[in-house]
Design a protein around this motif. Sequence first.
Motif, PDB file in Angstrom:
ATOM      1  N   SER A  98       0.812  -1.216   0.000  1.00 43.78           N
ATOM      2  CA  SER A  98       0.000   0.000   0.000  1.00 43.78           C
ATOM      3  C   SER A  98       0.845   1.266   0.000  1.00 43.78           C
ATOM      4  O   SER A  98       0.320   2.359  -0.202  1.00 43.78           O
ATOM      5  CB  SER A  98      -0.919   0.009   1.224  1.00 43.78           C
ATOM      6  N   ARG A  99       2.136   1.121   0.205  1.00 44.09           N
ATOM      7  CA  ARG A  99       3.018   2.290   0.227  1.00 44.09           C
ATOM      8  C   ARG A  99       3.675   2.498  -1.131  1.00 44.09           C
ATOM      9  O   ARG A  99       4.186   1.557  -1.722  1.00 44.09           O
ATOM     10  CB  ARG A  99       4.100   2.133   1.293  1.00 44.09           C
ATOM     11  N   PRO A 100       3.685   3.723  -1.632  1.00 46.60           N
ATOM     12  CA  PRO A 100       4.358   3.975  -2.905  1.00 46.60           C
ATOM     13  C   PRO A 100       5.866   3.788  -2.757  1.00 46.60           C
ATOM     14  O   PRO A 100       6.455   4.102  -1.722  1.00 46.60           O
ATOM     15  CB  PRO A 100       4.020   5.443  -3.201  1.00 46.60           C
ATOM     16  N   MET A 101       6.471   3.226  -3.794  1.00 44.10           N
ATOM     17  CA  MET A 101       7.922   3.046  -3.788  1.00 44.10           C
ATOM     18  C   MET A 101       8.530   4.318  -4.364  1.00 44.10           C
ATOM     19  O   MET A 101       8.514   4.552  -5.565  1.00 44.10           O
ATOM     20  CB  MET A 101       8.300   1.820  -4.620  1.00 44.10           C
ATOM     21  N   CYS A 102       9.070   5.148  -3.511  1.00 43.90           N
ATOM     22  CA  CYS A 102       9.400   6.517  -3.896  1.00 43.90           C
ATOM     23  C   CYS A 102      10.480   6.616  -4.951  1.00 43.90           C
ATOM     24  O   CYS A 102      10.427   7.456  -5.830  1.00 43.90           O
ATOM     25  CB  CYS A 102       9.839   7.317  -2.672  1.00 43.90           C
ATOM     26  N   CYS A 103      11.487   5.781  -4.888  1.00 42.13           N
ATOM     27  CA  CYS A 103      12.717   6.067  -5.630  1.00 42.13           C
ATOM     28  C   CYS A 103      13.246   4.855  -6.383  1.00 42.13           C
ATOM     29  O   CYS A 103      14.458   4.686  -6.528  1.00 42.13           O
ATOM     30  CB  CYS A 103      13.799   6.575  -4.675  1.00 42.13           C
ATOM     31  N   GLY A 104      12.351   4.016  -6.850  1.00 35.38           N
ATOM     32  CA  GLY A 104      12.780   2.829  -7.566  1.00 35.38           C
ATOM     33  C   GLY A 104      13.157   1.707  -6.625  1.00 35.38           C
ATOM     34  O   GLY A 104      13.137   1.847  -5.402  1.00 35.38           O
ATOM     35  N   PRO A 105      13.542   0.548  -7.178  1.00 40.17           N
ATOM     36  CA  PRO A 105      13.771  -0.643  -6.357  1.00 40.17           C
ATOM     37  C   PRO A 105      15.162  -0.735  -5.750  1.00 40.17           C
ATOM     38  O   PRO A 105      15.436  -1.656  -4.988  1.00 40.17           O
ATOM     39  CB  PRO A 105      13.569  -1.777  -7.365  1.00 40.17           C
ATOM     40  N   ALA A 106      16.060   0.197  -6.093  1.00 39.79           N
ATOM     41  CA  ALA A 106      17.469   0.034  -5.721  1.00 39.79           C
ATOM     42  C   ALA A 106      17.702   0.256  -4.234  1.00 39.79           C
ATOM     43  O   ALA A 106      17.053   1.080  -3.584  1.00 39.79           O
ATOM     44  CB  ALA A 106      18.341   0.991  -6.524  1.00 39.79           C
ATOM     45  N   ASN A 107      18.655  -0.504  -3.710  1.00 37.92           N
ATOM     46  CA  ASN A 107      19.135  -0.350  -2.342  1.00 37.92           C
ATOM     47  C   ASN A 107      20.659  -0.335  -2.400  1.00 37.92           C
ATOM     48  O   ASN A 107      21.250  -1.053  -3.200  1.00 37.92           O
ATOM     49  CB  ASN A 107      18.637  -1.505  -1.469  1.00 37.92           C
ATOM     50  N   ARG A 108      21.299   0.475  -1.579  1.00 39.43           N
ATOM     51  CA  ARG A 108      22.744   0.684  -1.728  1.00 39.43           C
ATOM     52  C   ARG A 108      23.600  -0.146  -0.789  1.00 39.43           C
ATOM     53  O   ARG A 108      24.811   0.038  -0.728  1.00 39.43           O
ATOM     54  CB  ARG A 108      23.048   2.182  -1.609  1.00 39.43           C
ATOM     55  N   GLY A 114       4.516   4.986   9.123  1.00 41.31           N
ATOM     56  CA  GLY A 114       3.486   5.042   8.091  1.00 41.31           C
ATOM     57  C   GLY A 114       3.266   6.409   7.491  1.00 41.31           C
ATOM     58  O   GLY A 114       2.519   6.555   6.515  1.00 41.31           O
ATOM     59  N   GLU A 115       3.907   7.447   8.042  1.00 41.62           N
ATOM     60  CA  GLU A 115       3.743   8.808   7.515  1.00 41.62           C
ATOM     61  C   GLU A 115       4.601   8.962   6.261  1.00 41.62           C
ATOM     62  O   GLU A 115       5.816   9.097   6.331  1.00 41.62           O
ATOM     63  CB  GLU A 115       4.157   9.834   8.571  1.00 41.62           C
ATOM     64  N   GLN A 116       3.961   8.946   5.110  1.00 41.32           N
ATOM     65  CA  GLN A 116       4.700   8.924   3.849  1.00 41.32           C
ATOM     66  C   GLN A 116       4.827  10.275   3.173  1.00 41.32           C
ATOM     67  O   GLN A 116       5.731  10.487   2.377  1.00 41.32           O
ATOM     68  CB  GLN A 116       4.030   7.943   2.889  1.00 41.32           C
ATOM     69  N   GLY A 117       3.955  11.205   3.415  1.00 40.09           N
ATOM     70  CA  GLY A 117       4.058  12.503   2.760  1.00 40.09           C
ATOM     71  C   GLY A 117       2.706  13.066   2.405  1.00 40.09           C
ATOM     72  O   GLY A 117       1.676  12.399   2.519  1.00 40.09           O
ATOM     73  N   VAL A 118       2.702  14.338   1.963  1.00 44.93           N
ATOM     74  CA  VAL A 118       1.476  15.054   1.653  1.00 44.93           C
ATOM     75  C   VAL A 118       1.429  15.311   0.154  1.00 44.93           C
ATOM     76  O   VAL A 118       2.415  15.699  -0.448  1.00 44.93           O
ATOM     77  CB  VAL A 118       1.416  16.394   2.419  1.00 44.93           C
ATOM     78  N   HIS A 119       0.251  15.135  -0.455  1.00 52.49           N
ATOM     79  CA  HIS A 119       0.150  15.211  -1.907  1.00 52.49           C
ATOM     80  C   HIS A 119      -0.775  16.319  -2.404  1.00 52.49           C
ATOM     81  O   HIS A 119      -0.916  16.492  -3.600  1.00 52.49           O
ATOM     82  CB  HIS A 119      -0.344  13.873  -2.465  1.00 52.49           C
ATOM     83  N   GLU A 120      -1.445  17.038  -1.539  1.00 51.59           N
ATOM     84  CA  GLU A 120      -2.375  18.106  -1.886  1.00 51.59           C
ATOM     85  C   GLU A 120      -3.159  17.776  -3.145  1.00 51.59           C
ATOM     86  O   GLU A 120      -3.867  16.792  -3.217  1.00 51.59           O
ATOM     87  CB  GLU A 120      -1.636  19.442  -2.013  1.00 51.59           C
ATOM     88  N   ASP A 121      -3.054  18.580  -4.216  1.00 54.33           N
ATOM     89  CA  ASP A 121      -3.847  18.358  -5.422  1.00 54.33           C
ATOM     90  C   ASP A 121      -2.967  17.979  -6.602  1.00 54.33           C
ATOM     91  O   ASP A 121      -3.224  18.359  -7.741  1.00 54.33           O
ATOM     92  CB  ASP A 121      -4.665  19.606  -5.765  1.00 54.33           C
ATOM     93  N   ALA A 122      -1.939  17.187  -6.339  1.00 54.41           N
ATOM     94  CA  ALA A 122      -0.985  16.838  -7.394  1.00 54.41           C
ATOM     95  C   ALA A 122      -1.652  16.086  -8.537  1.00 54.41           C
ATOM     96  O   ALA A 122      -1.355  16.317  -9.712  1.00 54.41           O
ATOM     97  CB  ALA A 122       0.166  16.011  -6.819  1.00 54.41           C
ATOM     98  N   ASP A 123      -2.589  15.195  -8.217  1.00 53.07           N
ATOM     99  CA  ASP A 123      -3.224  14.411  -9.272  1.00 53.07           C
ATOM    100  C   ASP A 123      -4.032  15.314 -10.213  1.00 53.07           C
ATOM    101  O   ASP A 123      -4.022  15.142 -11.436  1.00 53.07           O
ATOM    102  CB  ASP A 123      -4.134  13.342  -8.667  1.00 53.07           C
ATOM    103  N   THR A 124      -4.724  16.284  -9.633  1.00 59.53           N
ATOM    104  CA  THR A 124      -5.516  17.204 -10.449  1.00 59.53           C
ATOM    105  C   THR A 124      -4.625  18.023 -11.356  1.00 59.53           C
ATOM    106  O   THR A 124      -4.879  18.174 -12.555  1.00 59.53           O
ATOM    107  CB  THR A 124      -6.348  18.134  -9.540  1.00 59.53           C
ATOM    108  N   SER A 137       5.291  11.258  -2.967  1.00 59.30           N
ATOM    109  CA  SER A 137       6.157  11.643  -1.864  1.00 59.30           C
ATOM    110  C   SER A 137       6.391  10.474  -0.925  1.00 59.30           C
ATOM    111  O   SER A 137       6.602  10.648   0.262  1.00 59.30           O
ATOM    112  CB  SER A 137       5.544  12.813  -1.079  1.00 59.30           C
ATOM    113  N   GLY A 138       6.298   9.269  -1.456  1.00 55.28           N
ATOM    114  CA  GLY A 138       6.516   8.100  -0.612  1.00 55.28           C
ATOM    115  C   GLY A 138       7.920   8.075  -0.051  1.00 55.28           C
ATOM    116  O   GLY A 138       8.888   8.222  -0.779  1.00 55.28           O
TER     117      GLY A 138
END
Length: 595
Positions: A113-123, A160-170, A188-189
């Motif tokens: 349920s959480r967006p993967m913010c920056c791709g699958p890579a891990n360093r 679980g606090e992932q970020g705020v998205h306001e009206d980005a989709d619109t 903003s995941g």
Amino acid sequence: MRHVFRTTALAATLCVAASLAVAATAGADTDWPVFGGNWQHQRHSELTQINVHNVNRLEPAWTFDTKVSGSFQATPIVVGRVMYVSLPFNGVVALKADTGEEIWRYIHDRIKSRPMCCGPANRGVAVENGLVYMGTVDSRLIALDAQTGKKVWDVDVTGGEQGVHEDADTLGKDLNTNGGKMTVAGTSGAGINMAPMVVDGLVIVGITGVGYGLHLDKPDPNAPLGEVVGIAGKYGRRGFMAAFDAKTGQQVWKFDTVPATGWEGHFRKTTPDGVPLPRNIAQEKRELNKYPDAWEYGGGSAWSTPAIDRENGLLYFGTGNPSPQMEGSSRPGDNLYTASLVALDVHTGKIKWYYQQVPHDQWGYDVASPPVLFTANIKGKQVPAVGEAGKTGWFYAHNRITGKLLYKSDSFVPRKNFFKKPTEAGTLIYPGVIGGSNWSPVSVDEQRRDVFVAGIHWPVRYTLHTLPANADHGELKYSSMAPTDDGQRYGILSAINLDTGKLRWQHKVDQPLIGGVLSTASGLVFTGLGEGKLIAVDADTGKQLWAGQADAGVNAPPVTYTVDGRQYVVAAAGGNKLFGYQTGHTIRAWALPAP
């Protein structure tokens, strides 16, 4: 701080995994025990078995098929004849370091349920006291048993606090998408890309993905880098670096990369080193009260694994761009402590100093490459230093105790229209949002007095757009930054003098360099290419001496170690989708022919 690590019981070996080993003798084992090879992050080995005279005899020693395809950025960790590697999407494998045979595998149960913010890579992972620690793309910190791969504990670092998205989709529906040829993406995941560091019973990690920017992605999955879009508004969240108890996972301290008060700073007209910035300071001050809560969405991802000065109890890391990305009108002020090199007390997380490379950043100049510690000779005095290769195309060296800038190097990439604003026709800028130097770690050879930097020349076009008014919003102006597709891009491996910042040599390659550098006392510098090769160049001249072939882009940092006296050079070959480099799923090892 370099020690020989001999084969003993695993727990005993892990306790002394403090730095990279000295040249191996027959039958000895030499580890790569931490992310940067040693605490200073120098990625320099004292091993000399492979040298300028025989490197052209390197041959494949083993290949491990991870069976997980994706951008592969991990630094392998080698402790006690075992290699630990984090895979894309946060799997982990333990391998026999001399054969590549799998010992165990951990498969991560990601929170879907959480967006993967920056791709699958891990360093990468950290290994200490019989545990393997990893940060995850869904913002968890996990401890695994080093012998079995079984999970010991699992902590949700953001709650679980992932970020705020306001009206980005619109807003996204109205963007100029080149006639519908591009798709709108961006979240903003919050996740964790960096390899953790473990010191004095603390596991230290930071979150990424909080410097909000929409993206226009090309439909071709192999096409490099779409446009990055900046729109004013309440998007994102603020980042942090935090320390957790190594035994229990309980949080000990947290440092927010954006302060709740004072994030407007001093309204600098120039960078700290004197480069003018195109800011309307009077207007920013007038509008400051219109955006009292801008800091809550302020960005400042913690991208880079911290380097740790154990003697002085300090850690150093870089922060990302402010949020929203590029568009600064809704965040007046300097936006502290974004786009900065930051020093903290390692035991308390209290800030000691910061250096903001780009106040009020509007170009995506994250401080992404991990810092490195060394001793600089400045006007005849030995100064403890910390350096960082910037997206700006300069290597910055500071007094690591006070933060004072010792020097800014010669530019290691070409530059044009630096710190220029977007225009309707599009302003061609380099270095741009890609860098300079991106997340790639540098290597430091203190004997030769050089730092080796993987650089990128890839122009970007910075364009101002107008979003017409409609029922959802009034007229809005937004900016986009897109890499050029005219073929004018390449990579540059540079040797820069540690004491003066002067360029000593440069080695140009066909494609932008992303992945990292390894140097050895025998006079070699290794780095990977997107075309699927690991290369070695002469540390004194920059001349290429060898190239080893892989089946995908070698866009992860190489490491070296010995088992039973045989030296290996290893790198992940998984490519990089963002750069258009062929993705794959192997770990490759090279060595001299067995006697």
